[in-house]
Write an enzyme that holds these catalytic residues in place. Structure first.
Site, PDB file in Angstrom:
ATOM      1  N   HIS A   1       0.835  -1.221   0.000  1.00 55.70           N
ATOM      2  CA  HIS A   1       0.000   0.000   0.000  1.00 55.70           C
ATOM      3  C   HIS A   1       0.858   1.254   0.000  1.00 55.70           C
ATOM      4  O   HIS A   1       0.436   2.294   0.505  1.00 55.70           O
ATOM      5  CB  HIS A   1      -0.934   0.048   1.222  1.00 55.70           C
TER       6      HIS A   1
ATOM      7  N   SER B   1      16.715  20.545 -16.499  1.00 53.57           N
ATOM      8  CA  SER B   1      15.535  21.380 -16.736  1.00 53.57           C
ATOM      9  C   SER B   1      15.971  22.647 -17.454  1.00 53.57           C
ATOM     10  O   SER B   1      17.077  23.142 -17.236  1.00 53.57           O
ATOM     11  CB  SER B   1      14.890  21.720 -15.394  1.00 53.57           C
TER      12      SER B   1
ATOM     13  N   GLN C   1      -4.314  -4.443 -44.129  1.00 51.90           N
ATOM     14  CA  GLN C   1      -3.100  -3.640 -44.264  1.00 51.90           C
ATOM     15  C   GLN C   1      -2.905  -2.748 -43.034  1.00 51.90           C
ATOM     16  O   GLN C   1      -1.781  -2.475 -42.627  1.00 51.90           O
ATOM     17  CB  GLN C   1      -3.208  -2.786 -45.529  1.00 51.90           C
TER      18      GLN C   1
HETATM   19  N1  ARG Z   1      -0.340  -4.056 -48.422  1.00 52.02           N
HETATM   20  C1  ARG Z   1      -1.218  -5.164 -48.475  1.00 52.02           C
HETATM   21  C2  ARG Z   1      -1.541  -5.668 -47.058  1.00 52.02           C
HETATM   22  O1  ARG Z   1      -0.805  -5.405 -46.173  1.00 52.02           O
HETATM   23  C3  ARG Z   1      -0.595  -6.277 -49.254  1.00 52.02           C
HETATM   24  C4  ARG Z   1      -1.564  -7.239 -49.830  1.00 52.02           C
HETATM   25  C5  ARG Z   1      -2.284  -6.618 -50.957  1.00 52.02           C
HETATM   26  N2  ARG Z   1      -3.242  -7.518 -51.503  1.00 52.02           N
HETATM   27  C6  ARG Z   1      -4.267  -7.121 -52.295  1.00 52.02           C
HETATM   28  N3  ARG Z   1      -5.044  -8.013 -52.723  1.00 52.02           N
HETATM   29  N4  ARG Z   1      -4.434  -5.855 -52.593  1.00 52.02           N
HETATM   30  O2  ARG Z   1      -2.552  -6.274 -46.854  1.00 52.02           O
END
Ligand code: ARG
Length: 446
Positions: A159, A281, A325
């Protein structure tokens, strides 16, 4: 921009602004993935030769060309930038640029969908290996200092109130064990995701007898992600687990940093953080601030935020969706910052200087009350009665020395019995150069 690899007669006019939006940070992030994509592309080419889609000479020419790409990428002669849609396109353009028509054969039997999935798995294995290694070095330093400083007393807190006499040995060994566990977790998760999605193509397989096992073996994967649909559905799922391993380490680092931050304050005055980890600082000439400790504490926030961002992308139906992505930025950002920060910790810990006198002097006599109660238990009293007697006789504890308290703390793991050899043993068992060599799991090849 070089021509898109998917450009064909029926392709309409592409809006550059849309393309820029679609690419996002992709070419920049793919700089992290390119070496793994190159490795996987070499293995894929050799696999194609084994099923006579390429001649051996063509596959060799591709492998050599890919080696040159790797060298040019490392030297900075080749830059992955907006000229390309992504790293995958860059590889194909390079091969076509160097080998002409032969280069255009690389994409037989694969899709960017399995290409990115395999590059990401290789990337995660590599980063988890780095994570395992840095957890091991942190644990090693903690254990060394636990051994060296085992007898130095400091007040133990619960604590945030003083509780019982404790030792630096116990404090260090506690952090050591945490990082041994984190090393184990990095290894386990690394082994769990150690499977090759390459050869699943766009998510449906292909009408070629790909040597998927051979390619996986060459890349160091002990098994396949068998189902092509799952190879895509697992994207993001495996990344989350990789971030779990990272976040276990950063969470423990946050706690360790908190301890140091408190201990380094004037009120505690237990420890001095080496100048290499402090700044001054801009206004207060007297200040030496342990900024590195604080930003190491904040690291966990970065990882947890990345994890949340990644998870939010994943409400998707089966198969490849371009949303996937967006799992790359949080993963790559968190590992880059996380490994950078964790790598500073061994140096930080090595440089700590304790004020043993001050730590010892801070231990008030009443902190020996629990020892007293247990002594009475040793003399045959029931614990509750002993507890009340010790509480009534707090004034009698004045002459006690912290060292005697520590020496009597013989319970396994306690100050007089830290079992550092057992911790060492577990660390040595887990700290292997190739953490993915599994002792139990059977190989998936054959
Ligand atoms: N930059 C894409 C990702 O990270 C790569 C795969 C792209 N595939 C596609 N069918 N456009 O998912």
């Amino acid at each position: 921009m070089t021509d898109y690899i998917w450009k064909k007669d029926s392709t309409g006019e592409v809006d550059e602004r849309v393309m820029r939006f679609l690419a996002g940070q992709d070419v920049v992030l793919d700089r992290e993935l390119l070496p793994f994509d190159i490795r996987a592309s070499k293995a894929h080419a050799r696999g194609l030769a084994r099923i006579d889609v390429l001649t051996a000479a063509q596959a060799d020419a591709m492998a050599e060309s890919l080696d040159r790409l790797q060298a040019a990428f490392v030297s900075g002669e080749f830059v992955l930038d907006e000229r390309f849609e992504d790293g995958h396109s860059a590889i194909e353009s390079w091969l076509i640029g160097e080998l002409g028509e032969i280069g255009g054969r690389i994409h037989a039997g694969r899709s960017r969908n399995d290409q990115v999935a395999v590059a990401l798995r290789l990337y995660m294995k590599d980063r988890l290996r780095q994570l395992a290694a840095v957890c091991a070095s942190i644990a090693r330093i903690c254990l060394e200092r636990a051994e060296r400083e085992s007898g130095l007393a400091l007040p133990g807190h619960t604590h945030l109130q003083q509780a019982m006499p404790s030792s630096l040995g116990l404090w260090w060994a506690g952090h050591a064990e945490a990082f041994i566990d984190n090393l184990a977790l990095a290894r386990d998760i690394g082994a769990w995701l150690d499977a090759s999605p390459l050869g699943t193509a766009s998510g449906f397989g292909v009408n070629l007898p790909l040597d998927r096992d051979g390619v996986a073996e060459e890349l160091g994967f002990p098994r396949l992600v068998i189902n092509p649909q799952y190879a895509q559905n697992a994207r993001g799922k495996v990344e989350l687990r990789a971030l779990d391993a990272l976040s276990a380490a950063t969470a423990d680092l946050r706690r360790l940093s908190w301890d140091l931050s408190l201990f380094a304050s004037q009120e505690f005055g237990f420890v001095k953080v080496s100048a290499a980890f402090c700044t001054g600082s801009s206004i207060m000439p007297n200040k030496h601030n342990p900024d590195a400790v604080e930003l190491l504490r904040a690291l966990h926030g970065t990882v947890v935020g990345a994890r949340a961002e990644l998870e939010a992308v994943l409400g998707l139906p089966s198969g490849y969706q371009r949303d996937l992505q967006d799992t790359k930025p949080p993963l790559i950002r968190a590992f880059a910052r996380g490994i950078d920060g964790l790598s500073l910790v061994p140096g930080l810990l090595e440089g700590l200087e304790w004020d043993a006198e001050r730590m010892r002097a801070t231990i008030a006599p009443e902190l020996h009350a629990t020892d007293r109660a247990n002594e009475l238990v040793g003399q045959g009293q029931p614990f509750r009665a002993a507890y009340r007697q010790a509480a009534a006789e707090l004034d009698d504890l004045a002459g006690r020395k912290p060292e005697s308290s520590l020496e009597a703390r013989v319970s396994p793991g306690g100050c007089a019995n830290l079992l550092l050899d057992r911790l060492h043993e577990r660390l040595d068992m887990l700290d292997q150069p190739d953490p993915w060599v599994q002792t139990s799991a059977p190989s998936g090849h054959g």
